[in-house]
Design an enzyme around this catalytic site. Sequence first.
Site, mmCIF file in Angstrom:
data_model
loop_
_atom_site.group_PDB
_atom_site.id
_atom_site.type_symbol
_atom_site.label_atom_id
_atom_site.label_comp_id
_atom_site.label_asym_id
_atom_site.label_seq_id
_atom_site.Cartn_x
_atom_site.Cartn_y
_atom_site.Cartn_z
ATOM 1 C CG ASP A 5 -2.016 -1.022 1.100
ATOM 2 O OD1 ASP A 5 -2.061 -1.971 1.901
ATOM 3 O OD2 ASP A 5 -2.828 -0.869 0.169
ATOM 4 C CG HIS A 12 -3.475 0.111 -3.572
ATOM 5 N ND1 HIS A 12 -4.309 -0.149 -2.504
ATOM 6 C CD2 HIS A 12 -4.102 1.049 -4.314
ATOM 7 C CE1 HIS A 12 -5.395 0.605 -2.612
ATOM 8 N NE2 HIS A 12 -5.295 1.337 -3.707
ATOM 9 C CG ASP A 62 -7.306 -3.015 -0.434
ATOM 10 O OD1 ASP A 62 -6.365 -2.360 -0.911
ATOM 11 O OD2 ASP A 62 -7.401 -3.292 0.790
ATOM 12 N N GLY A 88 -11.329 -4.133 4.797
ATOM 13 C CA GLY A 88 -12.324 -4.777 5.657
ATOM 14 C C GLY A 88 -12.669 -6.186 5.229
HETATM 15 C C1 DX5 Z 1 -6.439 1.132 2.718
HETATM 16 C C2 DX5 Z 1 -5.603 -0.096 2.565
HETATM 17 C C3 DX5 Z 1 -6.227 -1.211 3.355
HETATM 18 C C4 DX5 Z 1 -5.400 -2.436 3.432
HETATM 19 C C5 DX5 Z 1 -6.219 -3.607 3.961
HETATM 20 O O1 DX5 Z 1 -5.837 2.191 2.075
HETATM 21 O O2 DX5 Z 1 -5.517 -0.431 1.184
HETATM 22 O O3 DX5 Z 1 -7.457 -1.509 2.768
HETATM 23 O O4 DX5 Z 1 -4.903 -2.749 2.204
HETATM 24 O O5 DX5 Z 1 -6.613 -3.274 5.226
HETATM 25 P P1 DX5 Z 1 -7.629 -4.191 6.096
HETATM 26 O O6 DX5 Z 1 -7.685 -5.548 5.458
HETATM 27 O O7 DX5 Z 1 -6.998 -4.221 7.461
HETATM 28 O O8 DX5 Z 1 -8.932 -3.490 6.057
#
Ligand code: DX5
Length: 228
Positions: free
Chosen positions: A36, A67, A176, A178
Amino acid sequence: MPTVEIVPSVLPADFSRLGEEAVALEKAGVDRIQWDVMDGNFVPNLTFGPDVIGAVRPHVSVPFEAHLMVNNPDELLPRYVEAGCEWILVHAESTLHLHRTLARVADCGGRAAVALNPSTPAEAVRNVLDLVEMVLVMTVNPGFGGQAYIATMEPKVAEVASMVAASGRDIDIQVDGGIGPSTVAGAAAAGANVLVAGSALYKDPEGLEHAVSDLRERAEAAYQRPAA
Ligand code: DX5
């Protein structure tokens, strides 16, 4: 029809041991690792430069994806390809000329994907489906891990799945934010086949391997795509 893939976000990982954390994720059976990348402008957080990712690259063979939650990604994106990211995910909201930016990913030797924030309509990707191998529908507002899944994104996932089916192209649909045992089935049933999870993987008391296989089983049981 694209197969189910489980992709961890390393946001919850121990940043002082990223190489070891990547090895643990590879051993746990993930299909790719998502970095990320945040610039403190497009999102109110700051994370990985290309050199950090490049330092981890030699430790594992599993593919990397960047990402890019950054404004004006055109200048930065070649460096993430050079750092060893096979996939480059560009936010539709981050560049004035999305078509040109996505074409630039391929020109740099990367595999292009387009990402949509929760408020951005699915229609935003219609005219770039010929330039991408994946569409990411964000199920949280980007910037932080551990946020609540936005279930109202499921109709948007289904809308993207219909557009992809109509295009006749073999395009992955990623979600991506939650994603965990209680939310993955809804996203997969809507058409998502690439599931990104961060906190849900690291919170599993039975460990990463169980978390990855459990998420994969739940996604495979629910996954479907509309007929072309
Ligand atoms: C937000 C990030 C999150 C991460 C996943 O910018 O991209 O979504 O990848 O986070 P969780 O799986 O903990 O929601």
